[in-house]
Design a protein around this motif. Structure first.
Motif, short mmCIF file in Angstrom:
data_model
loop_
_atom_site.label_atom_id
_atom_site.label_comp_id
_atom_site.label_asym_id
_atom_site.label_seq_id
_atom_site.Cartn_x
_atom_site.Cartn_y
_atom_site.Cartn_z
N TYR A 177 0.88 -1.18 0.00
CA TYR A 177 0.00 0.00 0.00
C TYR A 177 0.91 1.23 0.00
CZ TYR A 177 -3.91 2.99 1.59
OH TYR A 177 -4.87 3.97 1.71
N PRO A 178 1.61 1.43 -1.12
CA PRO A 178 2.56 2.55 -1.16
C PRO A 178 1.85 3.88 -1.01
CG PRO A 178 2.75 1.15 -3.14
CD PRO A 178 1.50 0.77 -2.43
N PRO A 179 2.48 4.83 -0.34
CA PRO A 179 1.90 6.19 -0.31
C PRO A 179 2.01 6.82 -1.69
CG PRO A 179 4.03 6.14 0.80
CD PRO A 179 3.72 4.72 0.41
N ASP A 180 1.31 7.94 -1.87
CA ASP A 180 1.38 8.65 -3.15
C ASP A 180 2.85 8.89 -3.51
OD1 ASP A 180 -1.26 8.72 -2.60
OD2 ASP A 180 -1.49 10.90 -2.76
N GLY A 181 3.18 8.59 -4.73
CA GLY A 181 4.55 8.84 -5.17
C GLY A 181 5.56 7.83 -4.65
N GLY A 182 5.06 6.75 -4.08
CA GLY A 182 5.96 5.79 -3.44
C GLY A 182 6.32 4.59 -4.31
N THR A 183 6.08 4.71 -5.63
CA THR A 183 6.28 3.54 -6.50
C THR A 183 7.74 3.09 -6.54
OG1 THR A 183 4.39 4.15 -7.86
CG2 THR A 183 5.99 2.66 -8.85
N ALA A 184 8.67 4.06 -6.62
CA ALA A 184 10.08 3.69 -6.75
C ALA A 184 10.54 2.90 -5.52
CB ALA A 184 10.93 4.93 -6.94
N ALA A 185 10.18 3.40 -4.34
CA ALA A 185 10.58 2.71 -3.11
C ALA A 185 9.93 1.32 -3.05
CB ALA A 185 10.18 3.54 -1.89
N ALA A 186 8.67 1.25 -3.47
CA ALA A 186 7.97 -0.03 -3.44
C ALA A 186 8.63 -1.01 -4.41
CB ALA A 186 6.50 0.16 -3.79
N GLN A 187 9.09 -0.48 -5.55
CA GLN A 187 9.73 -1.36 -6.54
C GLN A 187 10.99 -2.00 -5.96
OE1 GLN A 187 8.51 -1.56 -10.18
NE2 GLN A 187 9.38 -3.50 -9.49
N GLY A 188 11.78 -1.19 -5.28
CA GLY A 188 12.99 -1.72 -4.67
C GLY A 188 12.68 -2.81 -3.66
N PHE A 189 11.69 -2.55 -2.83
CA PHE A 189 11.28 -3.52 -1.81
C PHE A 189 10.82 -4.81 -2.49
CE2 PHE A 189 8.85 -5.46 1.49
CZ PHE A 189 9.30 -4.95 2.70
N LEU A 190 9.94 -4.66 -3.46
CA LEU A 190 9.35 -5.82 -4.14
C LEU A 190 10.43 -6.67 -4.82
CD1 LEU A 190 7.00 -7.50 -5.27
CD2 LEU A 190 6.68 -5.74 -7.02
N ASP A 191 11.33 -5.99 -5.54
CA ASP A 191 12.36 -6.74 -6.27
C ASP A 191 13.26 -7.51 -5.31
OD1 ASP A 191 11.26 -5.75 -8.56
OD2 ASP A 191 12.78 -4.20 -8.88
N THR A 192 13.57 -6.89 -4.17
CA THR A 192 14.42 -7.55 -3.19
C THR A 192 13.72 -8.77 -2.60
OG1 THR A 192 15.31 -5.36 -2.68
CG2 THR A 192 15.89 -7.15 -1.17
N VAL A 193 12.42 -8.63 -2.34
CA VAL A 193 11.66 -9.77 -1.81
C VAL A 193 11.64 -10.90 -2.84
CG1 VAL A 193 9.40 -10.59 -1.04
CG2 VAL A 193 10.21 -8.33 -0.33
N LYS A 194 11.39 -10.55 -4.10
CA LYS A 194 11.31 -11.59 -5.14
C LYS A 194 12.65 -12.33 -5.29
CE LYS A 194 8.67 -10.77 -8.79
NZ LYS A 194 7.95 -10.09 -9.91
N ALA A 195 13.73 -11.57 -5.24
CA ALA A 195 15.04 -12.21 -5.32
C ALA A 195 15.27 -13.12 -4.12
CB ALA A 195 16.13 -11.13 -5.39
N GLY A 196 14.85 -12.65 -2.96
CA GLY A 196 15.01 -13.46 -1.75
C GLY A 196 14.20 -14.73 -1.80
N LEU A 197 13.00 -14.64 -2.31
CA LEU A 197 12.15 -15.84 -2.44
C LEU A 197 12.82 -16.84 -3.39
CD1 LEU A 197 8.66 -14.07 -2.81
CD2 LEU A 197 9.43 -15.42 -0.84
N ALA A 198 13.33 -16.31 -4.50
CA ALA A 198 13.98 -17.18 -5.48
C ALA A 198 15.21 -17.86 -4.86
CB ALA A 198 14.39 -16.37 -6.71
N ALA A 199 15.98 -17.08 -4.11
CA ALA A 199 17.20 -17.61 -3.50
C ALA A 199 16.88 -18.73 -2.52
CB ALA A 199 17.96 -16.48 -2.80
N GLU A 200 15.72 -18.66 -1.93
CA GLU A 200 15.35 -19.68 -0.94
C GLU A 200 14.53 -20.81 -1.54
OE1 GLU A 200 14.62 -19.11 2.90
OE2 GLU A 200 15.46 -17.11 3.13
N GLY A 201 14.31 -20.73 -2.83
CA GLY A 201 13.52 -21.78 -3.47
C GLY A 201 12.04 -21.71 -3.12
N LEU A 202 11.62 -20.53 -2.68
CA LEU A 202 10.20 -20.34 -2.38
C LEU A 202 9.48 -19.89 -3.64
CD1 LEU A 202 10.71 -18.56 1.04
CD2 LEU A 202 9.47 -20.72 0.71
N PRO A 203 8.17 -20.13 -3.75
CA PRO A 203 7.45 -19.70 -4.95
C PRO A 203 7.44 -18.18 -5.08
CG PRO A 203 5.93 -20.57 -3.29
CD PRO A 203 7.31 -20.84 -2.79
N GLN A 204 7.40 -17.70 -6.30
CA GLN A 204 7.24 -16.28 -6.54
C GLN A 204 5.80 -15.88 -6.16
OE1 GLN A 204 9.54 -13.75 -7.88
NE2 GLN A 204 10.76 -15.32 -6.84
#
Lengths: 361, 361
Positions: A177-204
Motif C-alpha cells: 500500500y505505497p503512499p502517493d509517489g511511493g512507487t520507486a521505493a515499493a519497486q525496490g522492496f518488491l524486487d528484493t523480496v522476489k530475489a530473496g524468495l527465489a534464492a530460498e527456493g520459495l514460490p514467486q
C-alpha cells in the motif's frame, strides 16, 4: 442530484439527514476505474470498505472486477453471505473468535488473508483445519505508511517461508500500500523480496496487490504488480478532490441536510453533525463542502449540529432550506448509516443497504 | 473490567474491538448524579444521547429521573417504543417527514420539543393536530455556545408569544445550555426573559432546563432552573476527565482492542480505528487512553487501525495482547456499535442493545 424537486422529495420520504447516492455517477466511476485497470493489465479488486454494500460490489464485479478487498472479517462475511466470492481480507486476524469465523468463511468462500508477523501466521492454521482446505496468505509489506506491514524484505521472505512451511497455509503473495509517489521505493522492496524468495527456493508471489484511489494514477508503474485495491473512487469525497484524484462531478455521495437554525445573520445550524459527517477532518477546511452554498463553511460540529459560518457567503440559506454536503472522508460517513437513498437524475430509484456498516471485527 | 481473565473471555465470546460497559460503575454514576439533583432540588432529566439504550434509560428512571432528554426525534421514538415517557426533544424539528412522526409520537407519549425560530414554531402545529392534543414547546436560548438558540431575551419572549398564540401549541418554558462558568450570564438572560413574559401577560416558564455533565458542579446556582439534562456522566470519558467532571474510576465504558501488529519496537497497531474510536479529538492527546499501557499513545487513526506510539512506554504489548481504551468522547464512540457487552466485576452479565444508534433524523 441537483434539482430542488428531488431534494424536497427525498426529505419528504426519508427526512434529513439523508445519505444520497447518485447511481449514474457510481456507474461512471466503476467504468472509469475498470478501464484504467484493463488498460494497465492489472486486475481490479475494489475495496468494499467505502461502500460496504453487496449491491455496489456486484456492480463492480459485473463490470469486470476480479474479486474484492475487505478490511475486516465482518465485512467479508457480509459479502460472502450475498454470494460474492474471491475475497481478500487485508488485515491481521487473530484470536479464537476470529479464527473460528475465518474457518467457517473459508469452508464456503474463496478467501485470502494478509499477515505481517509470525504470531498471526501461526494463529491462522486452525482456520484451514476448520475449513478442510488451504488458506492462502499474503505478506503485508510496509512501503512507507508506517502502519502495518513488515519493514524489510528479509522479514517478508522469512514470513513467506513460515507460511509455506505451516500446515494448512499457502504463501499467496504480497500486499503493498505505497503512499502517493511511493512507487520507486515499493519497486525496490518488491524486487528484493522476489530475489530473496527465489534464492530460498520459495514460490514467486502469485498476487502482488497495490492499493489506494490516488495511486490509480500510477497503475502499471510498479513492475510485477498483479492487482490493485481502490475503494474511495466509488463515491469520492473532498479528500480525493484535494489529492487530485476526483472532480466534483465524480462525487457520487452527498448528505442531504436541513438548515434548522439561523440565530444570527452570519451563522446557522445544519441537522447533520459528527454523527452524520464524522469528525474526520484530515487537511480539509471544515467538515464538508456545501454544494448549494460553496462559500459557506461547516466550521465545527456537535453530535447533531453542523455549525455554519456564513460570513464569506453572500447567499445565505433560510431555516428549512435543504442543502447537499460532500463529506471530507466518504468511507467513514457511509459507516454512520444503515441505508442510503439511490437516485438517478431527478428520481429516487431505491434504497441501498449498508449491510457491512459497523463491522469493525 | 480489569482482570486478564475477563478481557480474554470477552474476546473469546465476541471478538475485538468490543464495547464494554461496567454496570457497577454505571449504577454508581446514576446514584451520584441523582443525588446531586435531589440535594439541589432540581429535577434530573438524563440525556440519552450518550447511551442510546432503553435499558440504561430505565435504570436512570428507576433511580429517580424525571423524564428523559433526546437530541433527535428518532432517539425519542426508540425510547417511547420501549415504554419510556416524558421525553424532551432538544432540537428544532421541521419538515413534513418529521412533523408527521412527531404527531404520531405525541399521540401516545408525553413529549416536549424545543424551537428557536418562528419557522419551526409555525411548522410544529400540524403535529398537535395529528396527535389530537397540545404540543408543549420550550424556547431554546443561546447562553454562550453560539450553537442554536435565540440570541436575545426579546426574541425569547416573542417566540413564547408566538407559541402561546399558535393553535395546538403550549408554551412550556426555556431550554438553556450554558457553557462552563456561564451561570451568571445565563441568570441575566433568564431573569430578563421572565420579566418580559410577565410584562406581556404570558405564563412564566414551567420548565427551565439546563444541561451538561461538567455543569453539574453548578447545579442549583441558576435561580429558577427546574431541571438539568446531563448525558455523558453515565459513562464518562477523557473529555470529562479533562473537564474535571470525572475520575478514571467513573469511566464505565472501555473499548477492548487487540494489538494486531508490532512492525517495529516502538510502534504497533490496534484493531480499533476511526470506525470504533471516532476521530473526535477535542483537546485530548491522541485518540483514546490505553489503561493497560498509560504511557503509550494512539497518535493516529485509519479506519480500522489505531496507530500506537510506544516510544514513551517502557512496557510494550505483544501481538495478540488485549488492551482497554477509554475513548476521548464516549457519546460518539457508543454510536459506532449496535451492541455493548455488560460486565460486573469479573463477569460478563449480558449485552446492551444500542437501540437508538444512528438515529440522526
Amino acid at each position: 442530484m441537483t434539482s430542488p424537486r428531488l431534494k424536497a422529495e427525498i426529505a419528504r420520504q426519508y427526512g434529513t439527514p439523508a445519505v444520497v447516492i447518485d447511481l449514474d455517477v457510481v456507474e461512471r466511476n466503476i467504468a472509469r476505474v475498470q478501464g484504467y485497470c484493463d488498460r494497465a493489465g492489472i486486475a481490479n479488486r475494489p475495496h468494499i470498505k467505502t461502500h460496504k454494500s453487496p449491491l455496489i460490489a456486484k456492480l463492480q464485479r459485473d463490470a469486470g472486477a476480479r474479486g474484492l478487498a475487505c478490511q475486516k472479517l465482518g465485512e467479508a462475511e457480509v459479502m460472502a453471505a450475498a454470494g460474492l466470492d474471491d475475497l481478500l481480507i487485508c488485515y491481521n486476524l487473530l484470536g479464537e473468535h476470529k479464527i473460528g469465523r475465518l474457518g467457517r468463511l473459508l469452508a464456503s468462500t474463496s478467501v485470502t488473508v494478509s499477515a505481517d508477523n509470525p504470531t498471526v501466521v501461526r494463529g491462522l492454521a486452525p482456520a484451514a483445519a476448520i475449513a478442510g482446505r488451504a488458506l492462502p496468505v499474503v505478506v503485508e509489506c510496509d512501503t512507507g505508511r508506517k502502519r502495518a506491514g513488515v519493514e524489510t524484505a528479509a522479514e517478508a521472505v522469512a514470513l513467506a517461508r513460515l507460511i509455506a512451511s505451516t500446515e494448512g497455509l499457502r504463501f499467496a503473495g504480497l500486499l503493498l500500500y505505497p503512499p502517493d509517489g511511493g512507487t520507486a521505493a515499493a519497486q525496490g522492496f518488491l524486487d528484493t523480496v522476489k530475489a530473496g524468495l527465489a534464492a530460498e527456493g520459495l514460490p514467486q508471489p502469485a498476487i502482488v496487490s497495490t492499493g489506494g484511489t490516488p495511486n490509480l494514477r500510477d497503475l502499471g508503474a510498479l513492475g510485477g504488480a498483479t492487482e490493485h485495491r481502490a475503494g474511495t473512487y466509488i463515491y469520492n469525497d473532498r479528500m480525493m478532490m484535494m489529492a487530485g484524484a476526483a472532480t466534483p462531478a465524480d462525487c457520487a455521495l452527498t448528505i442531504l441536510a436541513t438548515v434548522v437554525s439561523r440565530a444570527t445573520d452570519d451563522r446557522g445550524i445544519l441537522d447533520a453533525g459528527s454523527k452524520a459527517l464524522t469528525s474526520d477532518k484530515r487537511d480539509c477546511d471544515g467538515y464538508g463542502a456545501i454544494l448549494d452554498y460553496p462559500d459557506s463553511r461547516i466550521h465545527a460540529l456537535a453530535e447533531e449540529h453542523g455549525f455554519l459560518d456564513l460570513t464569506g457567503s453572500a447567499a445565505r440559506p433560510a431555516v428549512g432550506e435543504l442543502v447537499r454536503i460532500v463529506p471530507n472522508h466518504v468511507c467513514v460517513a457511509v459507516n454512520m448509516t444503515d441505508r442510503a437513498i439511490a437516485v438517478r437524475k431527478d428520481t429516487i430509484v431505491g434504497e441501498i443497504a449498508i449491510a457491512a456498516r459497523g463491522k469493525t471485527g
